[in-house]
Design a protein around this motif. Sequence first.
Motif, PDB file in Angstrom:
ATOM      1  N   HIS A 267      53.334  30.608  32.529  1.00 26.38           N
ATOM      2  CA  HIS A 267      53.325  31.621  33.591  1.00 26.38           C
ATOM      3  C   HIS A 267      54.647  32.373  33.611  1.00 26.38           C
ATOM      4  O   HIS A 267      54.671  33.609  33.684  1.00 26.38           O
ATOM      5  CB  HIS A 267      53.065  30.936  34.934  1.00 26.38           C
ATOM      6  CG  HIS A 267      52.886  31.913  36.064  1.00 26.38           C
ATOM      7  ND1 HIS A 267      53.953  32.478  36.727  1.00 26.38           N
ATOM      8  CD2 HIS A 267      51.775  32.442  36.632  1.00 26.38           C
ATOM      9  CE1 HIS A 267      53.505  33.302  37.662  1.00 26.38           C
ATOM     10  NE2 HIS A 267      52.188  33.295  37.626  1.00 26.38           N
TER      11      HIS A 267
ATOM     12  N   ASP B 148      42.274  26.870  33.377  1.00 28.15           N
ATOM     13  CA  ASP B 148      42.631  27.920  34.339  1.00 28.15           C
ATOM     14  C   ASP B 148      41.469  28.894  34.538  1.00 28.15           C
ATOM     15  O   ASP B 148      41.203  29.340  35.660  1.00 28.15           O
ATOM     16  CB  ASP B 148      43.875  28.677  33.864  1.00 28.15           C
ATOM     17  CG  ASP B 148      45.141  27.851  34.032  1.00 28.15           C
ATOM     18  OD1 ASP B 148      45.141  26.940  34.877  1.00 28.15           O
ATOM     19  OD2 ASP B 148      46.122  28.106  33.315  1.00 28.15           O
TER      20      ASP B 148
ATOM     21  N   GLN C  98      49.052  33.577  41.358  1.00 29.94           N
ATOM     22  CA  GLN C  98      50.249  33.057  42.029  1.00 29.94           C
ATOM     23  C   GLN C  98      50.908  34.178  42.838  1.00 29.94           C
ATOM     24  O   GLN C  98      51.547  35.061  42.295  1.00 29.94           O
ATOM     25  CB  GLN C  98      51.228  32.492  40.982  1.00 29.94           C
ATOM     26  CG  GLN C  98      52.404  31.761  41.582  1.00 29.94           C
ATOM     27  CD  GLN C  98      53.184  31.024  40.510  1.00 29.94           C
ATOM     28  OE1 GLN C  98      52.627  30.281  39.713  1.00 29.94           O
ATOM     29  NE2 GLN C  98      54.482  31.219  40.474  1.00 29.94           N
TER      30      GLN C  98
ATOM     31  N   HIS D 121      48.419  32.711  34.206  1.00 29.35           N
ATOM     32  CA  HIS D 121      47.920  31.345  34.000  1.00 29.35           C
ATOM     33  C   HIS D 121      46.964  31.360  32.815  1.00 29.35           C
ATOM     34  O   HIS D 121      45.903  31.969  32.879  1.00 29.35           O
ATOM     35  CB  HIS D 121      47.192  30.840  35.242  1.00 29.35           C
ATOM     36  CG  HIS D 121      48.104  30.580  36.402  1.00 29.35           C
ATOM     37  ND1 HIS D 121      48.863  29.439  36.507  1.00 29.35           N
ATOM     38  CD2 HIS D 121      48.400  31.312  37.497  1.00 29.35           C
ATOM     39  CE1 HIS D 121      49.571  29.481  37.631  1.00 29.35           C
ATOM     40  NE2 HIS D 121      49.312  30.615  38.245  1.00 29.35           N
TER      41      HIS D 121
ATOM     42  N   ASP E 237      45.741  38.639  41.118  1.00 27.73           N
ATOM     43  CA  ASP E 237      46.717  37.695  40.578  1.00 27.73           C
ATOM     44  C   ASP E 237      46.465  36.321  41.201  1.00 27.73           C
ATOM     45  O   ASP E 237      45.899  36.216  42.293  1.00 27.73           O
ATOM     46  CB  ASP E 237      48.136  38.186  40.885  1.00 27.73           C
ATOM     47  CG  ASP E 237      49.197  37.366  40.153  1.00 27.73           C
ATOM     48  OD1 ASP E 237      48.852  36.695  39.159  1.00 27.73           O
ATOM     49  OD2 ASP E 237      50.361  37.398  40.578  1.00 27.73           O
TER      50      ASP E 237
ATOM     51  N   ARG F 289      53.736  26.008  33.839  1.00 23.41           N
ATOM     52  CA  ARG F 289      54.797  26.799  34.486  1.00 23.41           C
ATOM     53  C   ARG F 289      55.479  27.702  33.476  1.00 23.41           C
ATOM     54  O   ARG F 289      55.730  28.874  33.745  1.00 23.41           O
ATOM     55  CB  ARG F 289      55.820  25.857  35.130  1.00 23.41           C
ATOM     56  CG  ARG F 289      55.319  25.175  36.398  1.00 23.41           C
ATOM     57  CD  ARG F 289      56.486  24.560  37.164  1.00 23.41           C
ATOM     58  NE  ARG F 289      57.220  23.590  36.363  1.00 23.41           N
ATOM     59  CZ  ARG F 289      56.915  22.297  36.291  1.00 23.41           C
ATOM     60  NH1 ARG F 289      55.872  21.829  36.972  1.00 23.41           N
ATOM     61  NH2 ARG F 289      57.619  21.468  35.556  1.00 23.41           N
TER      62      ARG F 289
ATOM     63  N   ASN G  75      49.905  40.652  48.342  1.00 19.67           N
ATOM     64  CA  ASN G  75      49.639  39.214  48.354  1.00 19.67           C
ATOM     65  C   ASN G  75      48.177  38.995  48.728  1.00 19.67           C
ATOM     66  O   ASN G  75      47.427  39.946  48.986  1.00 19.67           O
ATOM     67  CB  ASN G  75      50.569  38.484  49.338  1.00 19.67           C
ATOM     68  CG  ASN G  75      50.515  39.072  50.730  1.00 19.67           C
ATOM     69  OD1 ASN G  75      49.455  39.145  51.347  1.00 19.67           O
ATOM     70  ND2 ASN G  75      51.666  39.516  51.242  1.00 19.67           N
TER      71      ASN G  75
ATOM     72  N   ASP H 111      47.637  32.526  47.871  1.00 16.08           N
ATOM     73  CA  ASP H 111      47.405  32.667  46.440  1.00 16.08           C
ATOM     74  C   ASP H 111      46.053  33.319  46.179  1.00 16.08           C
ATOM     75  O   ASP H 111      45.213  33.461  47.077  1.00 16.08           O
ATOM     76  CB  ASP H 111      47.494  31.306  45.743  1.00 16.08           C
ATOM     77  CG  ASP H 111      46.410  30.352  46.216  1.00 16.08           C
ATOM     78  OD1 ASP H 111      45.261  30.499  45.760  1.00 16.08           O
ATOM     79  OD2 ASP H 111      46.710  29.463  47.039  1.00 16.08           O
TER      80      ASP H 111
ATOM     81  N   THR I  64      46.101  37.297  35.447  1.00  9.03           N
ATOM     82  CA  THR I  64      47.142  36.330  35.766  1.00  9.03           C
ATOM     83  C   THR I  64      47.839  35.844  34.522  1.00  9.03           C
ATOM     84  O   THR I  64      47.315  35.948  33.407  1.00  9.03           O
ATOM     85  CB  THR I  64      46.524  35.128  36.508  1.00  9.03           C
ATOM     86  OG1 THR I  64      47.489  34.098  36.665  1.00  9.03           O
ATOM     87  CG2 THR I  64      45.339  34.551  35.728  1.00  9.03           C
TER      88      THR I  64
END
Length: 922
Positions: free
Chosen positions: A184, A659, A622, A654, A620, A181, A601, A627, A652
């Motif tokens: 990110h 990942d 997230q 991540h 992306d 987290r 999105n 997703d 991303t």
Amino acid sequence: MLHVDPAYLDKITEALHLVLTGRPAAPIELPDDHPEDELRQVVEHVNQLLREFDQATQAVFALSKGRLDFVLPASRLAIAGSVKNLQASLRHLTWTTQQIAQGDYDQRVSFMGDFAQAFNAMAQQLQASFQERAGANQALQDQVEELGRARRAMLNIMEDLEAARQEADEANKAKSDFLARMSHEIRTPMNAIIGMSHLALQTELTSKQHDYISKIQAAAHNLLGIINDILDFSKIEAGKMDIESIPFRLDEVLDNLASIVSLRAEEKGLEVLFSLQPEVPNDLKGDPLRLGQVFINLANNAIKFTETGEVVISVGLEKQDAATVTLRCAVKDTGIGLNQEQISRLFQSFSQADGSHTRKYGGTGLGLTICKRLVEMMGGTIWVESQPGQGSTFLFTVTLDRAAATEPTPYQPAVDLRGMRSLVVDDNPTARTILGNALASFSFQVTAVSSGEEALAELHAAIQRGEPYELVLMDWKMPGMDGIEASRRIRNSPELTTIPQILMVTAYGREEVMRQAEDVGLAAFLIKPFNQSVLFDTIMGVFGHGAGSRLRQPALAGQEPDGMNAIRGARILLAEDNEINQQIAIELLEQAGMVVDVANNGLEAVSALGRTCYDLVLMDIQMPEMDGLTATRNIRALDVPWAATVPIVAMTAHAMAGDRETSLEAGMDDHITKPINPAQLLASLVAWIPPADRPLPQGFTPRSTTRETALRQDELPLAGLPGINVKSGLAKVSGNRSLYRKLLGKFQSKYLGAHQEAQALLQAGKEQDAIRLAHTIKGVAANLGAEALSRAAGEVERVLKAEGTAGSALDSLLGAMGEELAVLAGSLARLLPPPAEAPQAAPGDSPPLDRPAAAALARNIAAAVNDNLTQAMDKLATLLELPFPPAELARARKAASYLDNFDTDEAVAELEALAAALAQEA
């Protein structure tokens, strides 16, 4: 403590119970390998008791049958003696009975007392045995209870360990989740900082703004390096750091290292040199990324801790066999060095050689720990040799597999070049040695000197000897005569009947030096560090053998990868929910000539792919609604021809272990992490977009073309003009010639009458406005290199602030300022084309002002100032053409003045005020 099988206790108890109840009992058997312990002794004692009791029982049985002629064996049991007495007593009883039968009733027997006594003795003996057995039983029971307690304690410990393990697993998972987290969340704003600063540096900036943004970008990259170190360390701790085994070329690893460390080295005035042994194979198999990471970390450390001198990166062959090679690598510096106590802490996590509050050098203390682990994963070791004040050498070995053709590449020049006489000119003895060894490995005859003067003398002496040199490797920065001047004298010397080919070899890749090298007519320009193959290819190219470039230039910031021209015009879908990330990606892609559509999105991305075939998708992970992983799976399942083949690249924040694998498992083709690295992004486009002829976006010009055009524009007289130091002005804008010319043009059109404007402001009582004008002229003139004008304006500002309009010297200072402006005006008239005069509209020809439209345009420009300064300036020119009344026109011109000087906050405020005034009267 005795450990007894409860089954044997049960057998002993059963046997004794049978004895007590008058029944026979079988002997108790123990395994042959049973140890000589207390249990064996008890069993033997019980078995002896059973045997003797059985013998006694047989005698009693005989007695019960009236047999008195039996013989008892020897026995220690009291019962045996009693039976004997009983036998005698019975015989006496029989005789007595016969006597009584015959009528002698006076006979008495006394054997019952003896029998009772014997029986009691036997009973006492049995009781003692039973007590002994009960004690043993109790001891065994105590032992069993103790074993039970130990077992229960062990079970409790195991339960506690299991609970602790679960807590540790949960803590590790929580730590991994936290790192994921945080990675990110940190990378998202980092992407904005690095991306926006990259875009800002592509625009026209003042020298101060360029300096500020460059430092912001450098600090952001340093922070990103710290984040990557922490993530790598967490991967190592979790055991998730993997080493690849893929074919690679060692020279490409070193080329990448050179491009990364050369700029930092140049900033500190250090030379970075490569020393590669000829027998080292170039084609290897392993993990080039991790090997490069070790080199980069050690080289960056060496540069950080070295103030003067050099950093030498060497690669040699430790050992080899048919399948593998072991390289011995070293990074040697001339820096501060280390003592033994500091060396002992070097490879510990979060440890630094200097951990004091007054330390000069920062860092996380993780870099060397990561290097150590990576080297060990590649089958090697790492260590350091150092003494305080004498520099440090970090050495490491790695074992790599041989690739398809791992024989060392023989650097064999063309026949006509073998044995060529070559001269190395460099004031650095290490550089002379390395370059000399490299040339000698090419079969050349090499001589080395340390200065330009020595080079000229040696070249002339060689002509007189009849052994002229054909090749010179010339350093640029040397004490006394620099390499440019030495090369110029060599090429212009009438005594040198044979002019050698001259290659400029320097650690300083400055554009101005390269331009001077071209002006002198040098054959090639090499930036240290470079590997042996680059040197060989360049020399061969200079002499017309092979495809060597006539001028090898350093990689410039923003340089595009090969293959970009073949994919321009490609249509890309950007799936990204963050507006700042969208803006950065769109501008980078559009600058590269891509056509970009945006999906906010995953749902929008799936819908867009259902309608349109794109050349590539940047996805992306997230995002709201859906997703990126789910969106990718859904795209691959679409019933359209391109669903299975369209390249999808994860872009991303991540960046944790696993990942990338997660992205690939979901159906993506590649994975790049934020903050966006423009070079990595463009390289990914080239890797995944098929080359094709596509229409380019309207008005697109490749950045490489504009850069080359700018470099060719050399119309500015570097020697300067009256009133202006062109070199100084160019340095203030980091050599950006087009920006410098634009600033000169703005000054020419805005400020050449500044002394008169200042006088008018003072006459109108606007003293503060006059002070601000003088301050502006002082700053702008300094940035342009008009140093005398800057000083004159500064004196006007100082006197106005100190004495106001009453200053006795004010008129003369304004006059001096006017004289400097006049000198500058003459120089600018010679340097720049005359500014185009705006056509004056005849009275009554101008249409009435559309105030709402003008207000909307002003607000639009204000909004664009911080997002796209160039666009804002273009629109401002349109705004100034509108038929404003005098008050609004003055305000618009004031906003333009602020924007011309890059005072963006003031420009935005003025534009918003203009919009408000126009809307109020609409």
